[in-house]
Write a protein that holds these residues in place. Sequence first.
Motif, PDB file in Angstrom:
ATOM      1  N   PHE A   1       0.823  -1.205   0.000  1.00  0.00           N
ATOM      2  CA  PHE A   1       0.000   0.000   0.000  1.00  0.00           C
ATOM      3  C   PHE A   1       0.860   1.259   0.000  1.00  0.00           C
ATOM      4  O   PHE A   1       0.508   2.258  -0.622  1.00  0.00           O
ATOM      5  CB  PHE A   1      -0.953   0.018   1.196  1.00  0.00           C
ATOM      6  CG  PHE A   1      -2.005   1.091   1.093  1.00  0.00           C
ATOM      7  CD1 PHE A   1      -3.015   0.996   0.150  1.00  0.00           C
ATOM      8  CD2 PHE A   1      -1.965   2.204   1.913  1.00  0.00           C
ATOM      9  CE1 PHE A   1      -3.977   1.982   0.036  1.00  0.00           C
ATOM     10  CE2 PHE A   1      -2.926   3.198   1.807  1.00  0.00           C
ATOM     11  CZ  PHE A   1      -3.932   3.084   0.864  1.00  0.00           C
ATOM     12  N   GLU A   2       1.994   1.206   0.670  1.00  0.00           N
ATOM     13  CA  GLU A   2       2.902   2.357   0.655  1.00  0.00           C
ATOM     14  C   GLU A   2       3.430   2.600  -0.755  1.00  0.00           C
ATOM     15  O   GLU A   2       3.575   3.748  -1.190  1.00  0.00           O
ATOM     16  CB  GLU A   2       4.055   2.137   1.636  1.00  0.00           C
ATOM     17  CG  GLU A   2       3.677   2.334   3.093  1.00  0.00           C
ATOM     18  CD  GLU A   2       3.090   3.718   3.358  1.00  0.00           C
ATOM     19  OE1 GLU A   2       3.659   4.714   2.863  1.00  0.00           O
ATOM     20  OE2 GLU A   2       2.039   3.801   4.032  1.00  0.00           O
ATOM     21  N   ASP A   3       3.738   1.513  -1.487  1.00  0.00           N
ATOM     22  CA  ASP A   3       4.215   1.671  -2.860  1.00  0.00           C
ATOM     23  C   ASP A   3       3.106   2.230  -3.745  1.00  0.00           C
ATOM     24  O   ASP A   3       3.357   3.113  -4.579  1.00  0.00           O
ATOM     25  CB  ASP A   3       4.688   0.323  -3.410  1.00  0.00           C
ATOM     26  CG  ASP A   3       5.265   0.449  -4.813  1.00  0.00           C
ATOM     27  OD1 ASP A   3       6.288   1.146  -4.969  1.00  0.00           O
ATOM     28  OD2 ASP A   3       4.675  -0.126  -5.751  1.00  0.00           O
ATOM     29  N   ILE A   4       1.879   1.751  -3.572  1.00  0.00           N
ATOM     30  CA  ILE A   4       0.758   2.277  -4.345  1.00  0.00           C
ATOM     31  C   ILE A   4       0.551   3.750  -4.043  1.00  0.00           C
ATOM     32  O   ILE A   4       0.372   4.576  -4.955  1.00  0.00           O
ATOM     33  CB  ILE A   4      -0.527   1.477  -4.029  1.00  0.00           C
ATOM     34  CG1 ILE A   4      -0.400   0.042  -4.544  1.00  0.00           C
ATOM     35  CG2 ILE A   4      -1.759   2.155  -4.631  1.00  0.00           C
ATOM     36  CD1 ILE A   4      -1.499  -0.874  -4.071  1.00  0.00           C
ATOM     37  N   SER A   5       0.589   4.105  -2.769  1.00  0.00           N
ATOM     38  CA  SER A   5       0.392   5.498  -2.375  1.00  0.00           C
ATOM     39  C   SER A   5       1.448   6.406  -2.977  1.00  0.00           C
ATOM     40  O   SER A   5       1.166   7.523  -3.413  1.00  0.00           O
ATOM     41  CB  SER A   5       0.412   5.611  -0.843  1.00  0.00           C
ATOM     42  OG  SER A   5      -0.604   4.832  -0.266  1.00  0.00           O
ATOM     43  N   ARG A   6       2.673   5.916  -3.006  1.00  0.00           N
ATOM     44  CA  ARG A   6       3.765   6.708  -3.587  1.00  0.00           C
ATOM     45  C   ARG A   6       3.532   6.944  -5.071  1.00  0.00           C
ATOM     46  O   ARG A   6       3.778   8.032  -5.586  1.00  0.00           O
ATOM     47  CB  ARG A   6       5.096   5.985  -3.364  1.00  0.00           C
ATOM     48  CG  ARG A   6       6.309   6.683  -3.957  1.00  0.00           C
ATOM     49  CD  ARG A   6       7.567   5.869  -3.714  1.00  0.00           C
ATOM     50  NE  ARG A   6       7.503   4.550  -4.306  1.00  0.00           N
ATOM     51  CZ  ARG A   6       7.726   4.296  -5.590  1.00  0.00           C
ATOM     52  NH1 ARG A   6       8.013   5.303  -6.416  1.00  0.00           N
ATOM     53  NH2 ARG A   6       7.665   3.071  -6.059  1.00  0.00           N
ATOM     54  N   ARG A   7       3.000   5.930  -5.746  1.00  0.00           N
ATOM     55  CA  ARG A   7       2.802   6.040  -7.196  1.00  0.00           C
ATOM     56  C   ARG A   7       1.603   6.894  -7.563  1.00  0.00           C
ATOM     57  O   ARG A   7       1.636   7.628  -8.541  1.00  0.00           O
ATOM     58  CB  ARG A   7       2.653   4.652  -7.813  1.00  0.00           C
ATOM     59  CG  ARG A   7       3.931   3.815  -7.771  1.00  0.00           C
ATOM     60  CD  ARG A   7       3.673   2.432  -8.342  1.00  0.00           C
ATOM     61  NE  ARG A   7       4.828   1.564  -8.209  1.00  0.00           N
ATOM     62  CZ  ARG A   7       5.513   1.057  -9.226  1.00  0.00           C
ATOM     63  NH1 ARG A   7       5.182   1.366 -10.466  1.00  0.00           N
ATOM     64  NH2 ARG A   7       6.531   0.253  -9.015  1.00  0.00           N
ATOM     65  N   VAL A   8       0.509   6.767  -6.800  1.00  0.00           N
ATOM     66  CA  VAL A   8      -0.691   7.520  -7.165  1.00  0.00           C
ATOM     67  C   VAL A   8      -0.642   8.954  -6.657  1.00  0.00           C
ATOM     68  O   VAL A   8      -1.315   9.840  -7.192  1.00  0.00           O
ATOM     69  CB  VAL A   8      -1.977   6.832  -6.658  1.00  0.00           C
ATOM     70  CG1 VAL A   8      -2.090   5.437  -7.208  1.00  0.00           C
ATOM     71  CG2 VAL A   8      -2.056   6.831  -5.140  1.00  0.00           C
ATOM     72  N   GLY A   9       0.118   9.192  -5.579  1.00  0.00           N
ATOM     73  CA  GLY A   9       0.126  10.533  -4.995  1.00  0.00           C
ATOM     74  C   GLY A   9      -1.223  10.828  -4.365  1.00  0.00           C
ATOM     75  O   GLY A   9      -2.080   9.965  -4.221  1.00  0.00           O
TER      76      GLY A   9
END
Length: 416
Positions: free
Chosen positions: A116-124
């Motif tokens: 989820f942290e990686d997704i959050s980083r990518r979507v902003g």
Amino acid sequence: MRLWEQRPVSMSPAHHTDKMAELVCSNSLKSMREDSAAGLLKIELQMMGSRLLEFAKQAAVPAGGALAVDRDEFSGLVTAAIEGDPRIEVVRQELTAIPEGRCVVAAGPLCSDALFEDISRRVGGSHMAFFDAAAPVVDAESLDRGIVFEQSRYGEEGRGDYLNCPMEREEYDAFYDALVSAERVIARDFEQSDLFCACQPAEEVARTGRDSLRFGALKPVGLTDPRTGRRPWAAVQLRAENRELTAYNMVGFQTNLTWPEQKRVFRMIPGLEHAEFFRYGVMHRNSFVDSPHVLDGTFAIPGTSCRLAGQITGTEGYTEAVASGLLAALNTYADIVGAQSVALPRTGALGSLVAYATDPETKDYQPMHVNFGLVPPIEGRRLKKKERYAAYSARARRDMETFVRSRPDLFAARGA
């Protein structure tokens, strides 16, 4: 195609098995009525050839007008279909980052922290969370059948898809006092915005007023206690968990109570004095992204070939997760073959939910079930609620039939 599944290598707080599509909360996929949004969504899924809907029907257990499933049988059917498909390679390993290339992230109700942290980083943008809960499951053999009676609301005594635990006023009041004062796992009072409306813990509902449960999950309307010949003050309903009727789910009793407190408090319910629990209720944190402002109209992360599906997009509910996963798969297939992306009719249950969840004008985005409040109104004279919902359903079916016929590149193989 490669399917990554972290269980059993890394288990979540809510899952109990390593099977695919494990249902972690209720075992109900909600109403089958054609004039309801939930029933309409199932019709749309059938039109689009959903195999998961077929599996749910195969694993169905008695639940009145709802589609409820034997959760073990359902997840077993899904697992067998996936593992038996030579086109799918199953990798039992936790993913900590979105893989390169085309992919669909359907991380269920509990995406791992690292992913989820990686997704959050990518979507902003913002990423949010809410708390969800599951209800206990009791052993049918431990129920007191001298008190518990079989009846669906407004049905004949001794017949029906539900078991009922009747309460007199004094019993209800004592139970209420014990419930609101019991020890909780997450020991804090919740704001309503912290809790998903359809899965609020029973003790949190009770805190809103002494009669809130009695007019909600414990409403006795349409029930007659065969011992007294009259309607009880309140009634706890139990829904079958499996075909063999050996286990029952406590309807509406999602909870955040500690396990010892669940045993103590729920055994105060008439008929459950000696209840044995196959599974205690649990509460868990769900994470989701601010879809209207960080994803495109197909739930793709802009500038990538990755789509999100299910709870992580804020489309809440089992059937909604099935539908959003199918939509993500269709759009990914369209990308591969160079076809036009899938834009469902806005008048449908799924099309209206997707439109809401991907509309940049949506403010204060929160998880949402399919509902008729999202569809465009019917033009012309004002209709009563029942007529209006029937009209919504009829219009949506016509529009979906037209859409499916217009896309033989996607649906021809299904005989549409």
